[in-house]
Design an enzyme around this catalytic site. Structure first.
Site, PDB file in Angstrom:
ATOM      1  N   GLY A   1      -0.062  -3.932  -9.154  1.00 21.99           N
ATOM      2  CA  GLY A   1      -0.824  -3.288  -8.091  1.00 21.99           C
ATOM      3  C   GLY A   1      -1.979  -4.090  -7.530  1.00 21.99           C
ATOM      4  O   GLY A   1      -2.234  -4.051  -6.323  1.00 21.99           O
TER       5      GLY A   1
ATOM      6  N   THR B   1       7.350   3.072 -11.494  1.00 25.56           N
ATOM      7  CA  THR B   1       6.736   3.734 -10.334  1.00 25.56           C
ATOM      8  C   THR B   1       7.853   4.208  -9.405  1.00 25.56           C
ATOM      9  O   THR B   1       8.903   3.562  -9.329  1.00 25.56           O
ATOM     10  CB  THR B   1       5.852   2.705  -9.599  1.00 25.56           C
TER      11      THR B   1
ATOM     12  N   THR C   1       6.239  -1.326  -5.317  1.00 30.27           N
ATOM     13  CA  THR C   1       6.085  -1.231  -6.763  1.00 30.27           C
ATOM     14  C   THR C   1       5.772  -2.616  -7.292  1.00 30.27           C
ATOM     15  O   THR C   1       6.126  -3.616  -6.672  1.00 30.27           O
ATOM     16  CB  THR C   1       7.349  -0.655  -7.425  1.00 30.27           C
ATOM     17  N   GLY C   2       5.087  -2.667  -8.433  1.00 21.43           N
ATOM     18  CA  GLY C   2       4.777  -3.965  -9.020  1.00 21.43           C
ATOM     19  C   GLY C   2       3.324  -4.055  -9.435  1.00 21.43           C
ATOM     20  O   GLY C   2       2.641  -3.034  -9.580  1.00 21.43           O
TER      21      GLY C   2
ATOM     22  N   GLY D   1      -4.401   2.128  -8.747  1.00 21.16           N
ATOM     23  CA  GLY D   1      -3.569   1.023  -8.266  1.00 21.16           C
ATOM     24  C   GLY D   1      -3.210   1.134  -6.795  1.00 21.16           C
ATOM     25  O   GLY D   1      -3.716   1.993  -6.064  1.00 21.16           O
ATOM     26  N   ASP D   2      -2.311   0.274  -6.394  1.00 21.90           N
ATOM     27  CA  ASP D   2      -1.921   0.167  -4.990  1.00 21.90           C
ATOM     28  C   ASP D   2      -1.187   1.394  -4.463  1.00 21.90           C
ATOM     29  O   ASP D   2      -1.239   1.701  -3.277  1.00 21.90           O
ATOM     30  CB  ASP D   2      -1.023  -1.058  -4.785  1.00 21.90           C
TER      31      ASP D   2
ATOM     32  N   ARG E   1      -8.908   3.165 -13.537  1.00 21.25           N
ATOM     33  CA  ARG E   1      -8.259   2.169 -12.672  1.00 21.25           C
ATOM     34  C   ARG E   1      -7.291   2.877 -11.718  1.00 21.25           C
ATOM     35  O   ARG E   1      -6.470   3.695 -12.129  1.00 21.25           O
ATOM     36  CB  ARG E   1      -7.503   1.161 -13.538  1.00 21.25           C
TER      37      ARG E   1
END
Ligand code: ASP
Length: 334
Positions: A254, A200, A251-252, A230-231, A228
């Site tokens: 989410g 990301t 990042t990571g 994500g964050d 889906r």
């Protein structure tokens, strides 16, 4: 630990051996997501990643140095470069969903008036960060998703591509491997989290006028269920900016960032508790670590103090300070 310092005199990158650049006078920082396990990163890929981060920072710096250059434009310019590079999980080079499609998320936010724009699960926009900017500047909404968001970007004249454009050999192989192991991110707590979903991208910047901005762009988690989001595309989770305290890009994993409102949590700790960027971001990353998730943050405050903590083996990242010195790190060097 790899440390590179460059001087951007008249945007002419020159390597120096002066050690770490000053992290308290930063005007732009970028991340390229959590790093691959070190043993998996070939020298060739490392070169490509470093070169893309350098180009991205240079593009952002150029915007900030221009007359009337803004942090918002700098963030978008920096992220576009990383979206166009096949090395990152954003734009070209993004991961596949479990249906072998590519669905991209992006968000941008400016700290002056806290305006924001986001897109989720888009499949045809070459640079989703530009679409996020268009949502912010050219619609009355904050978040548009799916085919309607693709159509909105087309109507606004953004570059539309065939989904094939985003596909790379590396991600196809990753998809086949995940399919063979029938790995899925839909299981509770994602026990089989794959480190290969990395990449990301995000940026935070501070301009002459004292305005902060943040942006994030991603293909999301590898083998994610279609639909889906994500964050990265969610304000307050993976992206946040407010001139009263800071700009944040995450990042990571989410789902953890969404549940803990991670980016806003950093802001809240700084604004309400007067925590520094370093304190606030490391407290939030500690929370992610305690949940046995992985993740990283880049946080820039309104005075140019930068923090880039992560709970993982590494995070591709770099910054440029007011003196035009650039630093890039992939592992260590926190
Ligand atoms: N945070 C992104 C997501 O969950 C993925 C990543 O940063 O690697 O969509």
């Amino acid at each position: 630990m790899h440390v590179c310092v460059f001087l951007l005199g008249a945007l002419q990158l020159t390597a120096t051996s002066r050690g770490a650049a000053d992290v308290n006078q930063v005007i732009i920082a970028v991340h390229g997501g959590l790093a691959l396990p070190r043993h998996e990163l070939t020298q060739e890929r490392e070169r490509e990643i470093r070169s893309a981060l350098k180009q991205s920072l240079s593009a952002g710096y150029k915007e900030l140095s221009a007359k009337n250059g803004t942090s918002l434009r700098a963030v978008v310019a920096a992220i576009k470069i990383l979206e166009d590079s096949p090395e990152f999980n954003a734009g070209k080079g993004a991961v596949f969903t479990s249906a072998k499609t590519i669905e991209l998320d992006a968000a941008v936010m400016e700290g002056k008036d806290c305006r924001a724009g986001c897109v989720g699960a888009v499949q045809h926009i070459r640079n989703p960060i530009e679409a996020a900017l268009a949502v912010m500047e050219r619609s009355r909404y904050v978040l548009l998703v799916g085919p309607a968001a693709d159509a909105f970007a087309k109507e606004k004249g953004l570059e539309i591509v065939d989904p094939e454009y985003f596909s790379t050999e590396y991600r196809l192989k990753q998809f086949e491997k995940l399919k063979a192991s029938r790995s899925t991110f839909d299981k509770k707590d994602a026990p089989d989290r794959q480190k290969g979903n990395r990449g990301t991208v995000g940026a935070v910047a501070l301009d002459h006028a004292g305005n902060l901005a943040a942006g994030t762009s991603t293909g999301g988690l590898a083998f994610k269920m279609p639909g889906r989001i994500g964050d990265s595309a969610i304000i307050g989770a993976g992206t946040y900016a407010d001139n009263r305290a800071c700009a944040v890009s995450a990042t990571g994993d989410g789902e953890y960032f969404i549940r803990s409102c991670a980016a806003h949590d950093v802001f809240a700790r700084m604004f309400y508790k007067s925590a520094s960027a370093t304190e606030a971001s490391s407290q939030v990353i500690d929370g992610i670590r305690q949940k046995k998730a992985e993740g990283g943050l880049i946080v820039l405050d309104h005075q140019g103090q930068l923090a880039m903590p992560y709970a993982a083996e590494g995070m591709y990242r770099g910054y440029v300070n007011r003196n035009g010195e650039m630093q890039i790190d992939l592992y260590g060097g926190r």
